[in-house]
Motif scaffolding. Sequence first.
Motif, PDB file in Angstrom:
ATOM      1  N   GLU A 117      -7.288 -11.325 -30.606  1.00  0.00           N
ATOM      2  CA  GLU A 117      -7.570 -11.272 -29.168  1.00  0.00           C
ATOM      3  C   GLU A 117      -6.241 -11.437 -28.443  1.00  0.00           C
ATOM      4  N   LEU A 118      -5.654 -10.318 -28.064  1.00  0.00           N
ATOM      5  CA  LEU A 118      -4.258 -10.332 -27.628  1.00  0.00           C
ATOM      6  C   LEU A 118      -4.028 -10.629 -26.141  1.00  0.00           C
ATOM      7  N   PRO A 119      -4.908 -10.202 -25.210  1.00  0.00           N
ATOM      8  CA  PRO A 119      -4.594 -10.455 -23.792  1.00  0.00           C
ATOM      9  C   PRO A 119      -4.322 -11.937 -23.468  1.00  0.00           C
ATOM     10  N   PRO A 120      -5.160 -12.882 -23.936  1.00  0.00           N
ATOM     11  CA  PRO A 120      -4.868 -14.274 -23.576  1.00  0.00           C
ATOM     12  C   PRO A 120      -3.548 -14.784 -24.169  1.00  0.00           C
ATOM     13  N   HIS A 123      -9.874 -16.628 -24.590  1.00  0.00           N
ATOM     14  CA  HIS A 123     -10.210 -15.576 -25.558  1.00  0.00           C
ATOM     15  C   HIS A 123     -10.336 -14.233 -24.851  1.00  0.00           C
ATOM     16  N   SER A 124     -10.544 -13.173 -25.675  1.00  0.00           N
ATOM     17  CA  SER A 124     -11.015 -11.909 -25.106  1.00  0.00           C
ATOM     18  C   SER A 124     -12.245 -11.476 -25.883  1.00  0.00           C
ATOM     19  N   SER A 138     -11.758  -6.890 -23.390  1.00  0.00           N
ATOM     20  CA  SER A 138     -10.665  -6.085 -23.949  1.00  0.00           C
ATOM     21  C   SER A 138     -11.017  -5.760 -25.390  1.00  0.00           C
ATOM     22  N   PRO A 139     -10.801  -4.522 -25.825  1.00  0.00           N
ATOM     23  CA  PRO A 139     -11.061  -4.209 -27.237  1.00  0.00           C
ATOM     24  C   PRO A 139     -10.206  -5.105 -28.138  1.00  0.00           C
ATOM     25  N   HIS A 140     -10.740  -5.527 -29.269  1.00  0.00           N
ATOM     26  CA  HIS A 140      -9.973  -6.374 -30.184  1.00  0.00           C
ATOM     27  C   HIS A 140      -8.748  -5.636 -30.699  1.00  0.00           C
ATOM     28  N   GLY A 141      -7.688  -6.404 -30.927  1.00  0.00           N
ATOM     29  CA  GLY A 141      -6.478  -5.823 -31.490  1.00  0.00           C
ATOM     30  C   GLY A 141      -5.672  -5.002 -30.501  1.00  0.00           C
ATOM     31  N   MET A 142      -6.026  -5.102 -29.196  1.00  0.00           N
ATOM     32  CA  MET A 142      -5.299  -4.347 -28.177  1.00  0.00           C
ATOM     33  C   MET A 142      -5.064  -5.216 -26.948  1.00  0.00           C
ATOM     34  N   ALA A 143      -4.161  -4.757 -26.089  1.00  0.00           N
ATOM     35  CA  ALA A 143      -3.942  -5.427 -24.805  1.00  0.00           C
ATOM     36  C   ALA A 143      -3.438  -4.398 -23.817  1.00  0.00           C
TER      37      ALA A 143
END
Length: 386
Positions: free
Chosen positions: A70-73, A146-147, A216-221
């Motif tokens: 979960e990359l955005p956070p 989290h995202s 947000s899709p997992h593994g992306m930001a």
Amino acid sequence: MAQVSAANIEIICNDTGGNITKNYYIRQYTPQHTITRETIAAARNGTPMVVFGKDTGKRVMIIAGVHGNELPPQLAALKLIDYLADKKINGTIYIVPFLIPSSTARSSRYWNDQNPNSIANYKGTPTNRVLELAKERSIKALGDFHSTQPGGTPGEDAVFCSKAPTYESYRIACYISKNSHSRLVAYGKAGLEYPGALEDVCNLAGIPSVTCEVLSPHGMAAPASIDRSFKQMLLFLKYSNVLPDTILTISQAVKSANLIKGYYESHKGLPEDVTINSYDYSMGQVLCLFCKVVVKISSGYASRISMGNVNSAIVSSGSYNPGKIYKSEYLRVAGRILAFIEIYNRAPNYASTSLGRIPFQRLIYMYSKILNFYGFYGRLPGYVTI
Ligand SMILES: [Zn+2]
């Protein structure tokens, strides 16, 4: 156990290290400054925690990267570290931007094949280490960021909390939800729905805690999801009043009054917030600002105004007979509004005047007219028509 670097970075777990620059999105969106580079370098040795403040005062903690994919956070936490680097803090802010760097490096959700957010109640896990640390450092609020992927649970921007046993968790969640358009998901008792979740074990230990999610899709930001997570983090900090007050000048206040007066006259209502000096102010803060400025000007002591967190009115209510409010009265009313805000940390729903109860929204309009006049003539008006 703590190792301290120049930027006050501690390593809180030793068996979680990884080279997170292997992750494309981390490489792509990390702010390139000394403190963020040091944080990322420290992550090779374990879980880094960046400390702002002197380990005193009110202590709050922000966690990201419980789920490495979960990359955005995690990027928002780096952005926050960058943002706080030159700020004075009222208290202490602990930020763990990536709880498990080895998982973040390969965008993995798991730690030793387990979901880290369901084993915080087991000794030796990274999430349990956070719980222990939060207890040791007397943390007064913990936010776990989290995202959530499209179609997942909750599958939209949201804030999770439980009302019991630590009710303050619910208040924090309400504040973030209301100010960020994140759905509020409140459970009764912690640990029933999600045993072993970091937020739940903290709540059970008497530490107010919330879980924030952005879509947000997992593994992306992407910049937008990073910003939404960043905003949730700022709201968490604002609620706790650990961010320093911002300082505004009288002319900045007058400029915003002109903007709001124009907006009110064309829309018959108020904007959600107003940007002054690249910082967003709620309408509660705006009323507080206008009252402070009017009182300052009348005292002949026109200096700068410090602005803290003020919530908006619960509802804008009340009725009155349109007419004139003279200067002595609008100054008295401003003083009463400020006294109310001082006690309740929110704007009043209305103010009682000789014309009746003037609702919150009209009060903002009234003081924007007064400051608009001041901007033109360099003095306060003898009366205002409302
Ligand atoms: Zn997660």
